[in-house]
Design an enzyme around this catalytic site. Structure first.
Site, PDB file in Angstrom:
ATOM      1  N   LEU A   1       0.678  -1.437  -0.343  1.00 54.46           N
ATOM      2  CA  LEU A   1      -0.141   0.631  -0.117  1.00 54.46           C
ATOM      3  C   LEU A   1       1.071   1.255  -0.298  1.00 54.46           C
ATOM      4  O   LEU A   1       2.015   1.643   0.591  1.00 54.46           O
ATOM      5  CB  LEU A   1      -0.709  -0.200   0.878  1.00 54.46           C
ATOM      6  CG  LEU A   1      -1.669  -1.338   1.334  1.00 54.46           C
ATOM      7  CD1 LEU A   1      -2.907  -0.806   2.367  1.00 54.46           C
ATOM      8  CD2 LEU A   1      -2.563  -1.740  -0.084  1.00 54.46           C
TER       9      LEU A   1
ATOM     10  N   GLY B   1       0.405  -4.869   1.590  1.00 52.57           N
ATOM     11  CA  GLY B   1       0.054  -5.785   0.643  1.00 52.57           C
ATOM     12  C   GLY B   1       0.984  -5.567  -1.242  1.00 52.57           C
ATOM     13  O   GLY B   1      -0.541  -7.304  -1.865  1.00 52.57           O
TER      14      GLY B   1
ATOM     15  N   ASN C   1       4.292  -8.264   6.372  1.00 50.85           N
ATOM     16  CA  ASN C   1       5.418  -6.977   7.855  1.00 50.85           C
ATOM     17  C   ASN C   1       4.344  -5.690   7.731  1.00 50.85           C
ATOM     18  O   ASN C   1       4.682  -5.559   8.995  1.00 50.85           O
ATOM     19  CB  ASN C   1       6.680  -7.337   7.159  1.00 50.85           C
ATOM     20  CG  ASN C   1       6.673  -5.709   6.152  1.00 50.85           C
ATOM     21  OD1 ASN C   1       6.094  -6.365   5.100  1.00 50.85           O
ATOM     22  ND2 ASN C   1       7.573  -4.537   5.691  1.00 50.85           N
ATOM     23  N   GLU C   2       3.356  -5.544   7.056  1.00 50.57           N
ATOM     24  CA  GLU C   2       2.743  -4.322   8.037  1.00 50.57           C
ATOM     25  C   GLU C   2       2.420  -4.315   9.756  1.00 50.57           C
ATOM     26  O   GLU C   2       2.253  -2.423   9.590  1.00 50.57           O
ATOM     27  CB  GLU C   2       1.829  -4.156   7.137  1.00 50.57           C
ATOM     28  CG  GLU C   2       0.050  -5.324   7.182  1.00 50.57           C
ATOM     29  CD  GLU C   2      -0.082  -6.333   6.751  1.00 50.57           C
ATOM     30  OE1 GLU C   2       1.484  -6.624   5.833  1.00 50.57           O
ATOM     31  OE2 GLU C   2      -0.107  -6.914   6.892  1.00 50.57           O
TER      32      GLU C   2
END
Ligand SMILES: CC/C=C\C/C=C\C/C=C\C/C=C/C(=O)SCCNC(=O)CCNC(=O)[C@H](O)C(C)(C)COP(=O)(O)OP(=O)(O)OC[C@H]1O[C@@H](n2cnc3c(N)ncnc32)[C@H](O)[C@@H]1OP(=O)(O)O
Length: 201
Positions: free
Chosen positions: A107, A152, A176-177
């Site tokens: 993202l 994302g 990993n966000e």
């Protein structure tokens, strides 16, 4: 044969997944699609090569520097997929990147900072629309992951039926966000706006 079997298997899923959404989220892309078709516009962020003889389309993401998934990018991606869906000759879709080293950086972080709640809501709806559209596609979908694919970007590849990644130790992939403190919002539009409001401050 394998392609056909996978397609048949997917068609079973489509009945369940392509129910009209109560939020009407698909209507935005359809409206954009109609107006774009009318204008015969082409997209600079996405390149689609459709091979009529194989029935397979290659969708290359070409939005430097890192194919980040902005609202514009997601909208174009959905439009491109929707166009291919409408072409009954298209049975398979390969998603890849035309950038060196990066499939997609996930993202677009700039979409999550300093934006109005309305814009945040629109952005998160577009994210949801993207993965629903990909996951419920009637085409056999393959992510050819030719570079790093965090968060994302990983989500995008997970929506495909198959994933193939370049064997290069410098490329990483994963969800990993949460390390950035990003938590996916809940399903309803109201919650999306509530949730993203906090991240814009
Ligand atoms: C079925 C499931 C259902 C529901 C789940 C729903 C939701 C859950 C899913 C999604 C949540 C996802 C959240 C996210 O994606 S948040 C974004 C997370 N992404 C990252 O943390 C990636 C960070 N970037 C990198 O690791 C590297 O940039 C990368 C390995 C991609 C490339 O490295 P490289 O060395 O080649 O380039 P850089 O010099 O680092 O970057 C160049 C340039 O690009 C800018 N950049 C990088 N990433 C982003 C990004 N994500 N958004 C916007 N811009 C980005 C970077 O700042 C550099 O800019 P500049 O300094 O101006 O040159």
């Amino acid at each position: 044969m394998a392609l056909r079997a996978a397609l048949r298997q997917k068609c079973g899923l489509i009945g369940i997944l392509s129910q009209p959404s109560s939020s009407g989220s698909h209507s935005r892309v359809s409206a954009v699609l109609v107006s774009q078709m009318r204008n015969n516009a082409t997209s600079p962020k996405i390149k689609v090569d459709f091979n009529q003889s194989t029935g397979v389309a290659v969708l290359s993401m070409q939005s430097p520097p890192v194919n980040s998934l902005s609202l514009d990018f997601l909208t174009e991606l959905c439009i491109s997929v929707e166009k291919l869906e409408m072409d009954r000759a298209c049975r398979g879709l390969i998603i890849t990147s035309s950038l060196p080293k990066v499939f997609s950086a996930g993202l677009d972080i700039l979409e999550m900072y300093g934006k109005s709640p309305e814009r945040c809501g629109e952005f998160w709806r577009a994210v949801q629309e993207m993965w629903l559209k990909m996951y419920s596609s009637n085409m056999v979908t393959i992510a050819a992951i030719n570079g790093s694919s965090p968060a994302g970007g990983c989500l995008l590849s997970l929506t495909c039926d198959y994933r193939i990644m370049s064997d290069n130790p410098r490329y990483s992939i994963g969800l990993n966000e949460t390390l950035l403190g990003i938590v996916a919002p809940f399903g309803t539009d109201k919650n999306i706006i509530k949730n993203t409001h906090t991240c814009s401050n």
